[in-house]
Design a protein around this motif. Sequence first.
Motif, PDB file in Angstrom:
ATOM      1  N   GLU A  31      72.931   8.573  60.308  1.00  0.00           N
ATOM      2  CA  GLU A  31      73.635   8.280  59.061  1.00  0.00           C
ATOM      3  C   GLU A  31      74.904   9.123  58.938  1.00  0.00           C
ATOM      4  N   ASN A  32      74.787  10.416  59.315  1.00  0.00           N
ATOM      5  CA  ASN A  32      75.927  11.334  59.209  1.00  0.00           C
ATOM      6  C   ASN A  32      76.579  11.635  60.556  1.00  0.00           C
ATOM      7  N   ASN A  33      76.067  11.016  61.613  1.00  0.00           N
ATOM      8  CA  ASN A  33      76.614  11.193  62.967  1.00  0.00           C
ATOM      9  C   ASN A  33      76.604  12.652  63.427  1.00  0.00           C
ATOM     10  N   ILE A  34      75.423  13.262  63.310  1.00  0.00           N
ATOM     11  CA  ILE A  34      75.259  14.657  63.729  1.00  0.00           C
ATOM     12  C   ILE A  34      74.066  14.745  64.679  1.00  0.00           C
ATOM     13  N   ILE A  35      74.285  15.437  65.789  1.00  0.00           N
ATOM     14  CA  ILE A  35      73.221  15.714  66.753  1.00  0.00           C
ATOM     15  C   ILE A  35      73.024  17.222  66.766  1.00  0.00           C
ATOM     16  N   SER A  36      71.796  17.681  66.440  1.00  0.00           N
ATOM     17  CA  SER A  36      71.508  19.111  66.332  1.00  0.00           C
ATOM     18  C   SER A  36      70.407  19.513  67.298  1.00  0.00           C
ATOM     19  N   LEU A  37      70.627  20.643  67.970  1.00  0.00           N
ATOM     20  CA  LEU A  37      69.625  21.158  68.892  1.00  0.00           C
ATOM     21  C   LEU A  37      69.782  22.660  69.017  1.00  0.00           C
ATOM     22  N   THR A  38      68.674  23.390  68.799  1.00  0.00           N
ATOM     23  CA  THR A  38      68.655  24.833  69.027  1.00  0.00           C
ATOM     24  C   THR A  38      67.754  25.083  70.222  1.00  0.00           C
ATOM     25  N   LEU A  39      68.328  25.702  71.225  1.00  0.00           N
ATOM     26  CA  LEU A  39      67.625  25.962  72.479  1.00  0.00           C
ATOM     27  C   LEU A  39      66.991  27.346  72.467  1.00  0.00           C
ATOM     28  N   PRO A  40      66.005  27.576  73.335  1.00  0.00           N
ATOM     29  CA  PRO A  40      65.324  28.878  73.363  1.00  0.00           C
ATOM     30  C   PRO A  40      66.272  30.035  73.692  1.00  0.00           C
ATOM     31  N   ARG A  41      65.901  31.221  73.215  1.00  0.00           N
ATOM     32  CA  ARG A  41      66.667  32.443  73.488  1.00  0.00           C
ATOM     33  C   ARG A  41      66.935  32.589  74.980  1.00  0.00           C
TER      34      ARG A  41
END
Length: 185
Positions: A31-41
């Motif tokens: 809907e907002n055209n955002i791809i989010s990803l937090t990867l491991p330390r």
Amino acid sequence: DDFNIVYLSSDNAVTSFGFEGIEQKAQIDNENNIISLTLPRGTDLSSLTPEWQIPAGCTASLVRGENGEYQSLSVTAMDGTVRIYTLEIAVELFTENKVLSAEWDGIAAQIDEENKVIRFTVPADFDLKEADIRLTVSEGASVIGLPTDLSEPRSVFVRSQSGALAKYDFAVTVEDATFRVEMLF
């Protein structure tokens, strides 16, 4: 005359985004055209290869910034409709900010983690004004304000990768053949 009507799809929604060899996949907000990803330390983003899934017939191009950071993914549908996703790719930061060990000219310190005190016991002939102290701290942490003179009260700060600060005080015990003096700073 025979002719075929071809309908070109406008579907250009990303259905999956991640990195080769990493099981964790991104959250996709179409809907907002955002791809989010937090990867491991400790993940090195520069060594990873991104991968995504888009509808058949679409094309995609990845945009990276000057420093190699992932900025956007542009997807073009069969009918030419373009959707640009903002990429929010981050690596989880280390939060620990501890002194793991300390050494001063070959003398190991005792670390009192509960009270945040680094304790050295040194011979009477040690020059307290010429302290060459080496600290080992938590992964991703940095040392701020390491003193070189322990003849007066001194402290040092350890900052975690996430920015949390811990203050450690130095305590020096000077041993002598006839007496023992402890200075807590």
